[in-house]
Design a protein around this motif. Sequence first.
Motif, PDB file in Angstrom:
ATOM      1  N   PRO A 141      55.218  29.013  54.382  1.00 21.08           N
ATOM      2  CA  PRO A 141      56.339  28.124  54.043  1.00 21.08           C
ATOM      3  C   PRO A 141      55.855  26.805  53.454  1.00 21.08           C
ATOM      4  CG  PRO A 141      56.602  29.045  56.249  1.00 21.08           C
ATOM      5  CD  PRO A 141      55.228  29.405  55.808  1.00 21.08           C
ATOM      6  N   TYR A 142      56.713  26.176  52.667  1.00 18.35           N
ATOM      7  CA  TYR A 142      56.360  24.916  52.029  1.00 18.35           C
ATOM      8  C   TYR A 142      56.222  23.774  53.023  1.00 18.35           C
ATOM      9  CZ  TYR A 142      57.393  27.312  47.654  1.00 18.35           C
ATOM     10  OH  TYR A 142      57.380  28.181  46.604  1.00 18.35           O
ATOM     11  N   THR A 143      56.644  23.978  54.261  1.00 18.46           N
ATOM     12  CA  THR A 143      56.470  22.966  55.300  1.00 18.46           C
ATOM     13  C   THR A 143      55.070  22.974  55.890  1.00 18.46           C
ATOM     14  OG1 THR A 143      57.441  24.583  56.804  1.00 18.46           O
ATOM     15  CG2 THR A 143      58.902  22.882  55.955  1.00 18.46           C
ATOM     16  N   PHE A 144      54.260  23.956  55.541  1.00  9.39           N
ATOM     17  CA  PHE A 144      52.901  24.106  56.059  1.00  9.39           C
ATOM     18  C   PHE A 144      51.932  23.744  54.942  1.00  9.39           C
ATOM     19  CE2 PHE A 144      49.570  27.328  57.738  1.00  9.39           C
ATOM     20  CZ  PHE A 144      48.923  26.327  58.434  1.00  9.39           C
ATOM     21  N   ASP A 145      50.925  22.917  55.250  1.00 12.37           N
ATOM     22  CA  ASP A 145      50.074  22.357  54.204  1.00 12.37           C
ATOM     23  C   ASP A 145      49.268  23.399  53.430  1.00 12.37           C
ATOM     24  OD1 ASP A 145      48.464  22.922  56.358  1.00 12.37           O
ATOM     25  OD2 ASP A 145      47.428  21.007  56.401  1.00 12.37           O
ATOM     26  N   VAL A 146      49.028  24.573  54.005  1.00 15.95           N
ATOM     27  CA  VAL A 146      48.279  25.607  53.278  1.00 15.95           C
ATOM     28  C   VAL A 146      49.012  26.009  51.997  1.00 15.95           C
ATOM     29  CG1 VAL A 146      47.364  27.963  53.405  1.00 15.95           C
ATOM     30  CG2 VAL A 146      47.117  26.430  55.349  1.00 15.95           C
TER      31      VAL A 146
ATOM     32  N   THR B 130      46.682  18.528  58.273  1.00 11.28           N
ATOM     33  CA  THR B 130      47.750  18.081  57.386  1.00 11.28           C
ATOM     34  C   THR B 130      47.544  16.637  56.956  1.00 11.28           C
ATOM     35  OG1 THR B 130      49.280  19.566  58.527  1.00 11.28           O
ATOM     36  CG2 THR B 130      50.260  17.858  57.161  1.00 11.28           C
ATOM     37  N   GLU B 131      46.995  15.812  57.843  1.00 14.54           N
ATOM     38  CA  GLU B 131      46.825  14.380  57.565  1.00 14.54           C
ATOM     39  C   GLU B 131      45.747  14.083  56.527  1.00 14.54           C
ATOM     40  OE1 GLU B 131      48.789  14.613  61.575  1.00 14.54           O
ATOM     41  OE2 GLU B 131      47.287  15.754  60.468  1.00 14.54           O
ATOM     42  N   THR B 132      44.951  15.094  56.165  1.00 20.56           N
ATOM     43  CA  THR B 132      43.940  14.884  55.116  1.00 20.56           C
ATOM     44  C   THR B 132      43.949  15.999  54.073  1.00 20.56           C
ATOM     45  OG1 THR B 132      42.174  16.131  56.221  1.00 20.56           O
ATOM     46  CG2 THR B 132      42.404  13.810  56.802  1.00 20.56           C
ATOM     47  N   GLN B 133      44.733  17.039  54.311  1.00 19.05           N
ATOM     48  CA  GLN B 133      44.612  18.284  53.549  1.00 19.05           C
ATOM     49  C   GLN B 133      43.185  18.807  53.704  1.00 19.05           C
ATOM     50  OE1 GLN B 133      45.906  20.736  52.168  1.00 19.05           O
ATOM     51  NE2 GLN B 133      48.023  20.179  51.942  1.00 19.05           N
TER      52      GLN B 133
END
Length: 509
Positions: free
Chosen positions: A198-203, A302-305
């Motif tokens: 999903p687009y809510t997940f950074d992957v 998520t905070e840094t990708q």
Amino acid sequence: MSRFLETFEKRAARCPERRAFFNSRGGEGSSITFGELSALSDNLAAALAEKAPAGKPVVVYGHKSPLMLVSFLAAVKAGLTYAPVDIAYPADRVSDILAQLDRPLVLSLADGPFVGDAALAGEVWDEAEVRAACAVASEADRSRWIADETPFYLLFTSGSTGRPKGVQMPSRCVDAFMDYFSRLFPSREDGVSFNRVPYTFDVSLFDIIGALPFGYTLFSLESEHEQSMRDTFEALRESGMTAWISTPSFAEMCLADPSFNAQLLPRLDAIILCGEVLRNATALKLLDRFPDATLYNTYGPTETQAVTDIVVDCALATDVNPLPVGYLTSSGGARILDLETGEELGAGQVGEICLFGDTVSAGYYGRPDLTEAAFSVVEEGTGLGQRCYKTGDKGYLDEQGRLFCLGRLDFQVKLNGFRVELADVEQALVRLPEVGEAVVLPVERDGKVSHLAAHVRLADGGEGDRETTRALKAALKQLVPEYMVPKKFVYHDEFALNVNGKIDRKALA
């Protein structure tokens, strides 16, 4: 000005008829070309610039559809941050996000109704209204494009519990991600990337930021095709995929079927895994099934990708356990800090991983308390301050400069006076040839941990019994102290995954 948008627009002008996105549903509305994505996002951007509340994120509610990508690009072309919210979120969580954003504009692109409290939104545009705005031809106005420190996107994260917190990622960071991610995708004119999560997940941003601007087509699985492996594999077979992106758990689930191999995906040349620990056994299976593909293990919250990667070959997967998550890039670095003193540790010493550099988030939206606790500024050799994030992950750097992540610090429990790292027990279990996957969870009674429970999927797919449990416990005692051996073993045919594609620990508990 956003280099990401510049690069995308150049690609759209070069190959306007090429598909930018398609999903496995097929039929009308399931795909979009680069030219359409560029033009429609320009049109919608003009409407957003006129009607969306200035300075507030635009909430894009839906799942996998071409119109979601249009909306993301339109928001940043209008100089606004976009905040994706998936249909899998419960109503209370959606409403909480709206409350934090103080009456934002919502673009509701789901097949069903918007589940959040509409009274908490400034306006809610349904799909028909969004399409109507997309249909009004407008001149592209690049002077409005998002840039520099303005948040490009806002991802709400907190796992399956707790109040969601919005991670703000500045536009300059997205440009840095594009430079980094694009290295992982082989240069080709016919690339197809797996846009599964999903687009809510950074992957999901790997291919949106790293592949789409360079001409890759994004392929998405519709939820109905994930109900059975047969339907999943049929959709994958028809996709023409060249780059696989997922969590290790989803790859492991696919590997349980012998037909998940190079015959199913003959064009695959890159496998990029992120979001969880990659087990050596999983890596070896992937290398065996897809001998012509390059396998990458990557890492980054998520905070840094993602900020590290390493190519995993058979030698590495055989000789180094656990696997490293990669080398740091020139745009960032890592410090390992002592858990008690906060002092920086040397090579080989285990502590908390702290990441710094060009890709670190601006902090949490509207939460200065959480931002202050997790973020800081550090000085490096240049004498310049760089933003730093305390990850909450345990790990170390070796003499070669490779980073190892050993799991979450909050996965440490105290059992009968001993501190036990659940990840250590899991690593020991999967070293046993009989074990395919393992998750270890604490069992609490009267407010304290009474014992550990091991949830196991056997490598041969069989059903475990008392004899199996006795044998596994005996073998495990050769690898870990007896107090770390789980008291209870529960056997599973497969593990349920959460919406982000990770093993659902809450469901197991």
